[in-house]
Design a protein around this motif. Structure first.
Motif, PDB file in Angstrom:
ATOM      1  N   GLU A   6       0.840  -1.197   0.000  1.00 22.08           N
ATOM      2  CA  GLU A   6       0.000   0.000   0.000  1.00 22.08           C
ATOM      3  C   GLU A   6       0.875   1.247   0.000  1.00 22.08           C
ATOM      4  O   GLU A   6       1.750   1.410   0.856  1.00 22.08           O
ATOM      5  CB  GLU A   6      -0.891  -0.006   1.251  1.00 22.08           C
ATOM      6  CG  GLU A   6      -1.893   1.121   1.322  1.00 22.08           C
ATOM      7  CD  GLU A   6      -2.994   0.973   0.274  1.00 22.08           C
ATOM      8  OE1 GLU A   6      -3.621   1.988  -0.044  1.00 22.08           O
ATOM      9  OE2 GLU A   6      -3.202  -0.163  -0.206  1.00 22.08           O
ATOM     10  N   PRO A   7       0.650   2.151  -0.954  1.00 20.14           N
ATOM     11  CA  PRO A   7       1.511   3.336  -1.029  1.00 20.14           C
ATOM     12  C   PRO A   7       1.373   4.217   0.207  1.00 20.14           C
ATOM     13  O   PRO A   7       0.264   4.488   0.668  1.00 20.14           O
ATOM     14  CB  PRO A   7       1.002   4.049  -2.283  1.00 20.14           C
ATOM     15  CG  PRO A   7       0.291   3.015  -3.083  1.00 20.14           C
ATOM     16  CD  PRO A   7      -0.304   2.087  -2.082  1.00 20.14           C
ATOM     17  N   ARG A   8       2.510   4.659   0.707  1.00 18.92           N
ATOM     18  CA  ARG A   8       2.573   5.657   1.783  1.00 18.92           C
ATOM     19  C   ARG A   8       3.539   6.735   1.280  1.00 18.92           C
ATOM     20  O   ARG A   8       4.751   6.555   1.284  1.00 18.92           O
ATOM     21  CB  ARG A   8       3.056   5.035   3.103  1.00 18.92           C
ATOM     22  CG  ARG A   8       2.104   3.995   3.664  1.00 18.92           C
ATOM     23  CD  ARG A   8       2.666   3.387   4.939  1.00 18.92           C
ATOM     24  NE  ARG A   8       2.873   4.389   5.995  1.00 18.92           N
ATOM     25  CZ  ARG A   8       1.922   4.838   6.814  1.00 18.92           C
ATOM     26  NH1 ARG A   8       0.667   4.374   6.693  1.00 18.92           N
ATOM     27  NH2 ARG A   8       2.199   5.726   7.739  1.00 18.92           N
ATOM     28  N   ILE A   9       2.957   7.828   0.833  1.00 21.21           N
ATOM     29  CA  ILE A   9       3.726   8.821   0.083  1.00 21.21           C
ATOM     30  C   ILE A   9       4.052  10.024   0.962  1.00 21.21           C
ATOM     31  O   ILE A   9       3.198  10.535   1.686  1.00 21.21           O
ATOM     32  CB  ILE A   9       2.932   9.292  -1.163  1.00 21.21           C
ATOM     33  CG1 ILE A   9       2.603   8.083  -2.052  1.00 21.21           C
ATOM     34  CG2 ILE A   9       3.720  10.338  -1.951  1.00 21.21           C
ATOM     35  CD1 ILE A   9       1.677   8.422  -3.218  1.00 21.21           C
ATOM     36  N   PRO A  37      -4.821  11.454  -1.895  1.00 15.58           N
ATOM     37  CA  PRO A  37      -4.843  10.020  -1.579  1.00 15.58           C
ATOM     38  C   PRO A  37      -3.435   9.460  -1.422  1.00 15.58           C
ATOM     39  O   PRO A  37      -2.531   9.815  -2.200  1.00 15.58           O
ATOM     40  CB  PRO A  37      -5.553   9.396  -2.789  1.00 15.58           C
ATOM     41  CG  PRO A  37      -6.352  10.503  -3.384  1.00 15.58           C
ATOM     42  CD  PRO A  37      -5.578  11.767  -3.134  1.00 15.58           C
ATOM     43  N   ASN A  38      -3.239   8.613  -0.424  1.00 21.95           N
ATOM     44  CA  ASN A  38      -1.994   7.899  -0.139  1.00 21.95           C
ATOM     45  C   ASN A  38      -0.886   8.786   0.432  1.00 21.95           C
ATOM     46  O   ASN A  38       0.206   8.297   0.736  1.00 21.95           O
ATOM     47  CB  ASN A  38      -1.445   7.203  -1.395  1.00 21.95           C
ATOM     48  CG  ASN A  38      -2.416   6.195  -1.972  1.00 21.95           C
ATOM     49  OD1 ASN A  38      -2.925   5.332  -1.263  1.00 21.95           O
ATOM     50  ND2 ASN A  38      -2.697   6.311  -3.262  1.00 21.95           N
ATOM     51  N   VAL A  40       0.814  10.526   3.350  1.00 14.89           N
ATOM     52  CA  VAL A  40       0.776  10.449   4.812  1.00 14.89           C
ATOM     53  C   VAL A  40       1.613  11.536   5.454  1.00 14.89           C
ATOM     54  O   VAL A  40       1.578  11.716   6.677  1.00 14.89           O
ATOM     55  CB  VAL A  40       1.252   9.068   5.303  1.00 14.89           C
ATOM     56  CG1 VAL A  40       0.315   7.977   4.811  1.00 14.89           C
ATOM     57  CG2 VAL A  40       2.679   8.788   4.853  1.00 14.89           C
ATOM     58  N   ARG A  68       7.081   5.775  -0.796  1.00 16.75           N
ATOM     59  CA  ARG A  68       7.183   6.598  -1.996  1.00 16.75           C
ATOM     60  C   ARG A  68       7.555   8.010  -1.541  1.00 16.75           C
ATOM     61  O   ARG A  68       7.076   8.470  -0.509  1.00 16.75           O
ATOM     62  CB  ARG A  68       5.859   6.693  -2.780  1.00 16.75           C
ATOM     63  CG  ARG A  68       5.185   5.378  -3.145  1.00 16.75           C
ATOM     64  CD  ARG A  68       5.900   4.696  -4.293  1.00 16.75           C
ATOM     65  NE  ARG A  68       5.091   3.616  -4.832  1.00 16.75           N
ATOM     66  CZ  ARG A  68       4.934   2.423  -4.270  1.00 16.75           C
ATOM     67  NH1 ARG A  68       5.530   2.159  -3.121  1.00 16.75           N
ATOM     68  NH2 ARG A  68       4.191   1.499  -4.875  1.00 16.75           N
ATOM     69  N   ALA A 133       2.133   6.677  -6.726  1.00 26.49           N
ATOM     70  CA  ALA A 133       1.395   5.555  -6.134  1.00 26.49           C
ATOM     71  C   ALA A 133       1.508   4.304  -6.983  1.00 26.49           C
ATOM     72  O   ALA A 133       1.296   3.184  -6.493  1.00 26.49           O
ATOM     73  CB  ALA A 133      -0.069   5.942  -5.946  1.00 26.49           C
ATOM     74  N   ARG A 134       1.849   4.484  -8.248  1.00 28.24           N
ATOM     75  CA  ARG A 134       1.939   3.333  -9.160  1.00 28.24           C
ATOM     76  C   ARG A 134       3.378   2.993  -9.530  1.00 28.24           C
ATOM     77  O   ARG A 134       3.619   2.152 -10.415  1.00 28.24           O
ATOM     78  CB  ARG A 134       1.125   3.616 -10.423  1.00 28.24           C
ATOM     79  CG  ARG A 134      -0.380   3.584 -10.172  1.00 28.24           C
ATOM     80  CD  ARG A 134      -1.162   4.251 -11.265  1.00 28.24           C
ATOM     81  NE  ARG A 134      -2.609   4.097 -11.061  1.00 28.24           N
ATOM     82  CZ  ARG A 134      -3.318   4.818 -10.201  1.00 28.24           C
ATOM     83  NH1 ARG A 134      -2.715   5.723  -9.441  1.00 28.24           N
ATOM     84  NH2 ARG A 134      -4.622   4.626 -10.067  1.00 28.24           N
TER      85      ARG A 134
END
Length: 583
Positions: A6-9, A37-38, A40, A68, A133-134
């Motif tokens: 799960e992305p944590r950017i 979104p994503n 943090v 990320r 995120a990708r």
């Protein structure tokens, strides 16, 4: 980090001093990014590239378990390697990093529109967060480096580079097109500032090169074929007299093909009499206590120079640049020859004695009563032959008078231009050329010795008009880069390259012809043959993927999914971003 969790950017927005923050509301950009979104963690910092900024990224990666990182700052060209290294030091794969260019793409080009610039910055950050995120982890790949360097050109730059490399224990293949080493410099009899001849400067170096067991010399020869990639190049050298060819594996290349003196046919009566010659031809005249005319051997009593011949001509391709060395060389030559003549006059457009100690030549010439006369940029002197005598007519700007001079000899300070073979060399080594015809460096400030082809360096007058002193400095710098490459034994290559899906490849060869770096060939071991990417040669430009009619080529780190995510993020912003746009 695998890049699949799960992305944590984390988003880090840089002020870049006043460069970005002077136009963009960086605090607002960071605040908006925090709600994406994503994301943090999001913040802004004065200089993300500083030690404090880098340490902040490391700390927040660990504190918030970021997988990320997005940095919104300056051009990736300058600091992407810096931030990638910081991510790796914090345990994050370097390809899970994304950079947004808020300086060149936003603040500098929209400095009079701060609100619109801020809205654009928010858009770009949102798009980069969607792409981040990708992002996927990619391996860090290396290739072995052949511990041998090819030096193309045997002037002072090529000789200096060869000796610097060989003295450090690495082999050199030195190729010179002319029958002897030394380039232009070996022919000159007066060098500034030391007043030595070219032979006095170069002969000791040439003797060292000839006797060095690490240097293999080919004179009267040229490179006729070249292929490969950084660390693993293959060069074919053909000797002109015998036609014999030899093949050499090298790990690096230094191009030092130098310049040629412009022959100013059509300028100022050049060649209508032997007594009108170029500065290079004057410097090739034998040393003598007297200055005599080439036409009849009579003593020269009146001597004239004209500067900027074939240089600084706006709109004339290949002649718009300043050749830089001419003003200093003319001043030194005029000062030296003043004692052997009754009068020396220098006609100039501007005087640019830019180098260390070069202004002293200008003062020396004036102290010896050399006459300087400025002519208008748009009204050049007229040179004719009247009753067998050289006649110069011009308008002196400072005196506001039309003047006439009949010198016994006229010297034209002609431009330094690329050799006639420059285009051939450019194609052979995949080099680009600037508007003046010299080879382009990778970056004029940050990478002046490397080129866009990894492993190939340029030095001396191959890059621009330079004097011998500058050429030697360049050569030592390029040699140091080649030695550094060979000493490591292996070099990292980019993983952001093209990848071919063989099941979709239609063997149409479109990608082979489209690739500007010759990185794609056909794998003939398969039936039908399919495209094959040599990753070490690929620059990840995407030309092949754009041209592939079968959709068989995918760009790693710029996948379709990642690009579409950015487009979607732009077209479908969250309500908060829509409000910013509407303001």
């Amino acid at each position: 980090m695998t890049g699949t969790e799960e992305p944590r950017i984390g988003v880090f927005v840089c002020h870049c001093g006043h460069n970005i923050a002077g136009t963009v509301d960086v605090a607002k950009v960071a605040q908006t990014a925090a709600g994406l979104p994503n994301v943090v963690f999001a913040t802004d910092e004065m200089f993300m590239c500083s030690d404090n900024g880098q340490q902040l990224i490391r700390e927040k990666i660990k504190e918030h378990r970021l997988n990320r990182v997005v940095v919104a700052s300056c051009s990736p060209r300058m600091h992407e390697p810096t931030f990638r290294r910081v991510c790796e030091e914090a345990g994050l794969n370097r390809y899970l990093f994304e950079q947004v260019n808020l300086r060149e793409h936003v603040s500098w080009c929209h400095m009079r529109e701060p609100e619109a610039a801020t809205a654009k910055a928010i858009d770009l950050v949102r798009m980069s967060v969607a792409r981040a995120a990708r992002l996927e982890t990619l391996p860090v790949k290396t290739v072995q480096v052949t511990p041998r360097t090819l030096v193309v050109g045997g002037g002072i730059a090529g000789i200096t580079a060869s000796l610097d490399i060989a003295d450090r224990g690495f082999e050199v293949v030195l190729v010179e097109r002319q029958p002897r080493l030394g380039g232009n410099l070996i022919n000159w009899t007066h060098l500034f500032p030391t007043d030595e001849t070219g032979a006095e400067v170069l002969e000791p170096l040439i003797n060292r090169v000839r006797n060095h067991d690490k240097i293999k010399i080919f004179t009267d020869a040229e490179v006729v074929a070249f292929d490969g990639y950084i660390g693993n190049f293959q060069a074919t050298v053909r000797e002109t007299k015998t036609g014999r060819e030899s093949h050499h594996d090298v790990g690096a290349v230094i191009v030092t093909t130098g310049f040629q003196s412009f022959k100013p046919h059509g300028y100022y009566g050049y060649k209508i009499t032997p007594d009108i010659l170029t500065l290079a031809e004057l410097q090739e005249m034998p040393r003598s206590k007297e200055l005599r005319r080439p036409s009849d051997g009579q003593l020269v009593k009146k001597l004239a120079f004209i500067g900027c011949v074939g240089s600084r001509e706006p709109g004339v391709k290949g002649h718009e640049h300043c050749s830089r060395h001419c003003c200093s060389a003319v001043a030194k030559a005029a000062a030296d020859l003043r004692a052997r003549t009754e009068e020396v006059v220098i006609l100039y457009q501007d005087v640019r004695t830019y180098g260390k100690g070069h202004e002293e030549f200008h003062r020396l010439a004036r102290s010896r009563r050399v006459i300087y006369s400025k002519f208008p940029e748009r009204d050049k002197p007229k040179v004719t032959l009247e009753d067998g005598r050289i006649t110069i007519r011009w308008h002196d700007v400072l005196a506001d008078e039309d003047l006439i001079l009949q010198p016994d000899m006229l010297v034209l300070a002609s431009a330094m231009v690329p050799p006639d073979t420059a285009d051939e060399v450019a194609k052979l080594f995949s080099l680009t050329r600037s508007s003046d015809g010299f080879f382009n460096p990778e970056h004029i400030k940050l990478a002046p010795l490397t080129t866009h082809t990894a492993g190939i360096m340029i030095a001396g007058a191959a890059q621009a008009a330079k004097n011998a002193h500058e050429a030697a400095i360049d050569a030592s710098g390029a040699a140091a880069k080649a030695v550094g490459l060979m000493a490591r034994g292996e070099v990292e290559i980019e993983s952001t390259v093209a990848h071919v899906n063989p099941d979709l490849c239609s063997s149409c060869h479109t990608c082979v012809t489209a690739c500007p770096y010759h990185a794609i060939s056909m794998d003939t071991s398969r039936t039908p043959e399919v495209a094959l990417v040599t990753e070490a040669k690929c620059h990840g430009c995407g030309t092949c993927a754009a041209g592939c009619p079968s959709g068989a080529i995918m760009m790693r780190h710029s996948t379709t999914d990642q690009i579409l995510a950015m487009v979607e993020a732009y077209l479908c912003p969250p309500p908060a971003a829509q409000e910013v746009r509407a303001q």
